[in-house]
Scaffold this motif. Structure first.
Motif, PDB file in Angstrom:
ATOM      1  N   SER A  56       0.831  -1.210   0.000  1.00  0.00           N
ATOM      2  CA  SER A  56       0.000   0.000   0.000  1.00  0.00           C
ATOM      3  C   SER A  56       0.860   1.252   0.000  1.00  0.00           C
ATOM      4  O   SER A  56       0.585   2.222  -0.725  1.00  0.00           O
ATOM      5  N   GLN A  57       1.915   1.240   0.802  1.00  0.00           N
ATOM      6  CA  GLN A  57       2.801   2.400   0.886  1.00  0.00           C
ATOM      7  C   GLN A  57       3.542   2.646  -0.414  1.00  0.00           C
ATOM      8  O   GLN A  57       3.760   3.797  -0.805  1.00  0.00           O
ATOM      9  N   PHE A  61       0.238   5.385  -0.511  1.00  0.00           N
ATOM     10  CA  PHE A  61      -0.687   5.551   0.606  1.00  0.00           C
ATOM     11  C   PHE A  61       0.033   5.311   1.930  1.00  0.00           C
ATOM     12  O   PHE A  61       1.071   4.648   1.971  1.00  0.00           O
ATOM     13  N   THR A  62      -0.526   5.853   3.003  1.00  0.00           N
ATOM     14  CA  THR A  62       0.110   5.676   4.306  1.00  0.00           C
ATOM     15  C   THR A  62      -0.017   4.249   4.806  1.00  0.00           C
ATOM     16  O   THR A  62       0.779   3.790   5.614  1.00  0.00           O
ATOM     17  N   SER A  65      -5.453   1.004   5.115  1.00  0.00           N
ATOM     18  CA  SER A  65      -6.721   1.696   5.377  1.00  0.00           C
ATOM     19  C   SER A  65      -6.923   2.859   4.409  1.00  0.00           C
ATOM     20  O   SER A  65      -8.022   3.052   3.876  1.00  0.00           O
ATOM     21  N   GLN A  66      -5.865   3.633   4.174  1.00  0.00           N
ATOM     22  CA  GLN A  66      -5.991   4.757   3.244  1.00  0.00           C
ATOM     23  C   GLN A  66      -6.196   4.264   1.816  1.00  0.00           C
ATOM     24  O   GLN A  66      -6.951   4.867   1.041  1.00  0.00           O
ATOM     25  N   LEU A  69      -9.777   3.462   1.397  1.00  0.00           N
ATOM     26  CA  LEU A  69     -10.585   4.672   1.243  1.00  0.00           C
ATOM     27  C   LEU A  69     -10.559   5.160  -0.211  1.00  0.00           C
ATOM     28  O   LEU A  69     -11.580   5.587  -0.757  1.00  0.00           O
ATOM     29  N   ALA A  70      -9.384   5.081  -0.841  1.00  0.00           N
ATOM     30  CA  ALA A  70      -9.263   5.489  -2.240  1.00  0.00           C
ATOM     31  C   ALA A  70     -10.070   4.565  -3.145  1.00  0.00           C
ATOM     32  O   ALA A  70     -10.745   5.012  -4.081  1.00  0.00           O
TER      33      ALA A  70
END
Length: 224
Positions: A56-57, A61-62, A65-66, A69-70
């Motif tokens: 994810s990072q 993204f952080t 979870s982020q 959201l996207a």
């Protein structure tokens, strides 16, 4: 989901094999990803939760979870668009236009050239698409199709960046150069670099274009 697709594509070169497996699952199964916690997704893919977070990072993204959201935000946009009668009518009209354009172009193209171009794309490990201005519209369409097929693909519209990328290609790569004029010096220079690397070249140019000199197959009749 264009922004997510772009984030995924830009991170392809950074992913480990496991991280690419995680990101690919999310991109191809967005609804399922929304229903899964980081631990559930890790269990389903037989990876560690920390690998899900790292994937994810690398997509910008952080954390997971982020990223979710996207995914949720872009799926919501698609749902809202599907509810628009006006947009659906516009899309239907656009679909008719695209279909007729494809049929017309296909009727002018040689089947042997199409087959050869398709084989080069299928067998390639990496694809560079070079196009400028209005031609970039066709380039972006091809970019999305190749991305959806699972290929590592880049769309490059800047001449200097095209030359840099072409210089670093390998012999398992394919360049698709799209030019409705066939006169771009920058594009010609990029193809010269790609020829030295052993990469295959597909050109989409007018008949007699200098660009076709460096191509394995030229779909020249597309612009005739």
């Amino acid at each position: 989901m264009s922004s997510l697709i772009q984030s995924y594509n830009e991170a392809l070169g950074l992913f480990t094999q496991t991280e690419e497996k995680i990101a690919s699952f999310i991109m191809t199964n967005p609804e399922a990803a929304l229903e899964l916690s980081v631990n559930d997704l890790a269990s389903r893919l037989n990876v560690s939760p920390s690998m899900v977070v790292k994937a994810s990072q690398k997509m910008g993204f952080t954390g997971y979870s982020q990223l979710k959201l996207a995914v949720a935000s872009e799926l919501n946009v698609l749902v809202q668009r599907e509810k628009s009668t006006i947009l659906i009518e516009d899309l239907d009209a656009y679909e008719d236009l695209v279909s007729s354009t494809i049929r017309e172009a296909y009727s002018r193209l040689g089947e042997d050239d199409l087959k050869k171009a398709a084989e080069l794309l299928v067998e390639s490990e990496n694809i560079d698409i070079y196009a400028f201005g209005f031609d970039a519209v066709a380039g972006h369409d091809l970019y999305l199709k190749m991305l959806q097929s699972g290929k590592r693909v880049k769309l490059i519209e800047n001449g200097y960046e095209q030359m840099i990328s072409a210089y670093n290609l390998k012999d398992d790569s394919v360049v698709v150069a799209i030019s409705s004029t066939g006169t771009s010096i920058d594009l010609l220079d990029a193809l010269k670099f790609s020829e030295k690397t052993g990469a295959s070249v597909i050109t989409v140019t007018p008949a007699g274009s200098r660009l076709s000199t460096y191509s394995n197959v030229n779909l020249e009749s597309y612009y005739s």
